[in-house]
Design a protein around this motif. Structure first.
Motif, PDB file in Angstrom:
ATOM      1  N   ASN A   1     -26.011   5.619 116.530  1.00 42.34           N
ATOM      2  CA  ASN A   1     -26.200   4.336 115.782  1.00 42.34           C
ATOM      3  C   ASN A   1     -26.826   3.156 116.404  1.00 42.34           C
ATOM      4  O   ASN A   1     -26.044   2.688 117.301  1.00 42.34           O
ATOM      5  CB  ASN A   1     -25.116   4.078 114.973  1.00 42.34           C
ATOM      6  N   PRO A   2     -27.993   2.546 116.059  1.00 44.74           N
ATOM      7  CA  PRO A   2     -28.353   1.433 116.641  1.00 44.74           C
ATOM      8  C   PRO A   2     -27.855   0.077 116.212  1.00 44.74           C
ATOM      9  O   PRO A   2     -28.000  -0.800 115.221  1.00 44.74           O
ATOM     10  CB  PRO A   2     -29.864   1.546 116.386  1.00 44.74           C
ATOM     11  N   GLY A   3     -26.494   0.029 116.478  1.00 45.41           N
ATOM     12  CA  GLY A   3     -25.722  -1.411 116.105  1.00 45.41           C
ATOM     13  C   GLY A   3     -24.784  -1.690 117.186  1.00 45.41           C
ATOM     14  O   GLY A   3     -24.770  -1.056 118.493  1.00 45.41           O
ATOM     15  N   ALA A   4     -24.243  -2.837 117.110  1.00 44.08           N
ATOM     16  CA  ALA A   4     -23.426  -3.433 118.180  1.00 44.08           C
ATOM     17  C   ALA A   4     -22.217  -2.664 118.913  1.00 44.08           C
ATOM     18  O   ALA A   4     -21.968  -2.351 119.871  1.00 44.08           O
ATOM     19  CB  ALA A   4     -22.825  -4.826 117.619  1.00 44.08           C
ATOM     20  N   THR A   5     -21.620  -1.928 117.954  1.00 44.54           N
ATOM     21  CA  THR A   5     -20.433  -0.997 118.440  1.00 44.54           C
ATOM     22  C   THR A   5     -20.988   0.002 119.433  1.00 44.54           C
ATOM     23  O   THR A   5     -20.340   0.383 120.294  1.00 44.54           O
ATOM     24  CB  THR A   5     -19.679  -0.255 117.124  1.00 44.54           C
ATOM     25  N   ASN A   6     -22.155   0.636 118.903  1.00 43.24           N
ATOM     26  CA  ASN A   6     -22.774   1.768 119.792  1.00 43.24           C
ATOM     27  C   ASN A   6     -23.062   1.166 121.208  1.00 43.24           C
ATOM     28  O   ASN A   6     -23.115   1.649 122.312  1.00 43.24           O
ATOM     29  CB  ASN A   6     -23.758   2.280 119.088  1.00 43.24           C
ATOM     30  N   VAL A   7     -23.867  -0.047 121.447  1.00 42.41           N
ATOM     31  CA  VAL A   7     -24.203  -0.783 122.277  1.00 42.41           C
ATOM     32  C   VAL A   7     -23.214  -1.025 122.991  1.00 42.41           C
ATOM     33  O   VAL A   7     -23.257  -0.975 124.653  1.00 42.41           O
ATOM     34  CB  VAL A   7     -25.129  -2.009 121.875  1.00 42.41           C
TER      35      VAL A   7
ATOM     36  N   LEU B   1     -31.605  -0.513 107.339  1.00 44.05           N
ATOM     37  CA  LEU B   1     -31.166   0.840 107.306  1.00 44.05           C
ATOM     38  C   LEU B   1     -32.318   2.019 107.628  1.00 44.05           C
ATOM     39  O   LEU B   1     -32.163   2.861 108.177  1.00 44.05           O
ATOM     40  CB  LEU B   1     -30.678   1.179 105.919  1.00 44.05           C
ATOM     41  N   PHE B   2     -33.166   1.501 107.149  1.00 44.71           N
ATOM     42  CA  PHE B   2     -34.655   2.371 107.463  1.00 44.71           C
ATOM     43  C   PHE B   2     -35.640   1.315 108.222  1.00 44.71           C
ATOM     44  O   PHE B   2     -36.742   1.271 107.311  1.00 44.71           O
ATOM     45  CB  PHE B   2     -35.016   2.922 106.275  1.00 44.71           C
TER      46      PHE B   2
ATOM     47  N   HIS C   1     -38.887   1.285 113.703  1.00 43.02           N
ATOM     48  CA  HIS C   1     -38.400   2.528 114.708  1.00 43.02           C
ATOM     49  C   HIS C   1     -37.947   3.568 114.187  1.00 43.02           C
ATOM     50  O   HIS C   1     -36.847   4.220 113.924  1.00 43.02           O
ATOM     51  CB  HIS C   1     -36.868   1.512 115.119  1.00 43.02           C
ATOM     52  N   ARG C   2     -39.069   4.242 113.396  1.00 38.82           N
ATOM     53  CA  ARG C   2     -39.220   5.522 112.925  1.00 38.82           C
ATOM     54  C   ARG C   2     -38.169   5.524 112.000  1.00 38.82           C
ATOM     55  O   ARG C   2     -37.697   6.821 111.592  1.00 38.82           O
ATOM     56  CB  ARG C   2     -38.992   6.427 114.050  1.00 38.82           C
ATOM     57  N   PHE C   3     -37.765   4.463 110.986  1.00 41.10           N
ATOM     58  CA  PHE C   3     -36.914   4.431 109.876  1.00 41.10           C
ATOM     59  C   PHE C   3     -35.485   4.885 110.348  1.00 41.10           C
ATOM     60  O   PHE C   3     -34.526   5.520 109.646  1.00 41.10           O
ATOM     61  CB  PHE C   3     -37.460   5.294 108.708  1.00 41.10           C
ATOM     62  N   LYS C   4     -35.146   4.795 111.587  1.00 37.03           N
ATOM     63  CA  LYS C   4     -33.873   5.253 112.161  1.00 37.03           C
ATOM     64  C   LYS C   4     -33.054   3.843 112.534  1.00 37.03           C
ATOM     65  O   LYS C   4     -33.093   3.455 113.684  1.00 37.03           O
ATOM     66  CB  LYS C   4     -33.939   6.049 113.310  1.00 37.03           C
ATOM     67  N   GLY C   5     -32.172   3.586 111.289  1.00 37.89           N
ATOM     68  CA  GLY C   5     -31.562   2.324 111.540  1.00 37.89           C
ATOM     69  C   GLY C   5     -29.995   2.380 111.477  1.00 37.89           C
ATOM     70  O   GLY C   5     -29.623   3.690 111.578  1.00 37.89           O
ATOM     71  N   GLY C   6     -29.520   1.185 111.493  1.00 43.88           N
ATOM     72  CA  GLY C   6     -28.033   1.066 111.535  1.00 43.88           C
ATOM     73  C   GLY C   6     -27.064   1.167 110.296  1.00 43.88           C
ATOM     74  O   GLY C   6     -27.870   1.560 108.997  1.00 43.88           O
ATOM     75  N   LYS C   7     -26.084   0.843 110.341  1.00 44.32           N
ATOM     76  CA  LYS C   7     -25.223   1.161 109.094  1.00 44.32           C
ATOM     77  C   LYS C   7     -25.103  -0.009 108.252  1.00 44.32           C
ATOM     78  O   LYS C   7     -24.677  -0.111 107.270  1.00 44.32           O
ATOM     79  CB  LYS C   7     -23.671   1.563 109.447  1.00 44.32           C
ATOM     80  N   GLY C   8     -25.547  -1.277 108.812  1.00 41.13           N
ATOM     81  CA  GLY C   8     -25.986  -2.846 108.129  1.00 41.13           C
ATOM     82  C   GLY C   8     -24.488  -3.408 108.075  1.00 41.13           C
ATOM     83  O   GLY C   8     -24.633  -4.572 107.081  1.00 41.13           O
TER      84      GLY C   8
END
Length: 203
Positions: free
Chosen positions: A42-48, A100-101, A105-112
């Motif tokens: 997931n491209p979000g802060a928690t995963n980073v 989200l989309f 980034h190829r429509f691969k977004g985070g959880k928002g």
């Protein structure tokens, strides 16, 4: 340019603003792995944060929140729309869908979660603070980031109606909340199974 065309361009611009994934941008700038390639993907802060780079996670969180706030701010600055206008709710949803989309980034977004917070703060500081306080309280006592996000998503439309009454924006916030909950399907299953990671827990 007609008013309708201008509104369409504003909504499209909001989607493009939301499509900027700060998890990807910050990771590239700081020479970290692509957030899609490790952890939850997931491209979000928690995963980073799983890289161990706290600064990168903070920058991702702030960036994702700011883009949500910026979309609302620009709409109000350009056309002076308020919460009872149909334009502002559409701008809010467009920015959220961008996260989200993301087209970049190829429509691969985070959880928002962060972007939704930025949008709520842009709509009303009190609304944003109510949502943030809910997240912090649940996260502090329950130690689950995902659970805090889910409960906040459920309460956000209620907070708006309490503050402003039932307006088109209430429906937009409810739609964003539903999408956020949908994006947390995996986390919901882990919560039910008792396998969701707690905040501060050592791997």
């Amino acid at each position: 340019m007609t008013q309708s065309v201008f509104y369409f361009l504003l909504i499209l611009a909001s989607y493009f603003i939301g499509s900027i994934s700060f998890a990807v941008v910050v990771s590239k700038a700081m020479r970290l792995p692509d957030p899609h390639s490790y952890g939850s993907g997931n491209p979000g802060a928690t995963n980073v944060l799983r890289t161990g780079n706290k600064l990168a996670a903070v920058l991702t969180l702030v960036g994702d929140a700011l883009k949500g706030y910026l979309a609302i701010f620009l709409a109000r600055a350009l056309i002076g729309v308020d919460v009872d206008s149909w334009v502002l709710p559409t701008v809010a949803v467009a920015a959220f869908l961008g996260h989200l989309f993301p087209v970049f980034h190829r429509f691969k977004g985070g959880k928002g979660v962060a972007t939704a917070l930025g949008i709520l703060l842009g709509i009303s500081a009190w609304l944003g603070l109510a949502a943030l306080s809910t997240w912090l309280i649940v996260a502090f006592f329950m130690r689950y980031s995902s659970l805090a996000a889910l409960i906040t998503a459920l309460f956000a439309p209620v907070y708006f109606v309490f503050l402003f009454g039932f307006q088109p924006m209430a429906l937009a916030i409810a739609a964003m909340s539903a999408l956020l909950i949908w994006r947390h399907q995996g986390n919901i299953q882990k919560l039910l199974n008792g396998t969701e990671g707690r905040l501060g827990a050592k791997k």
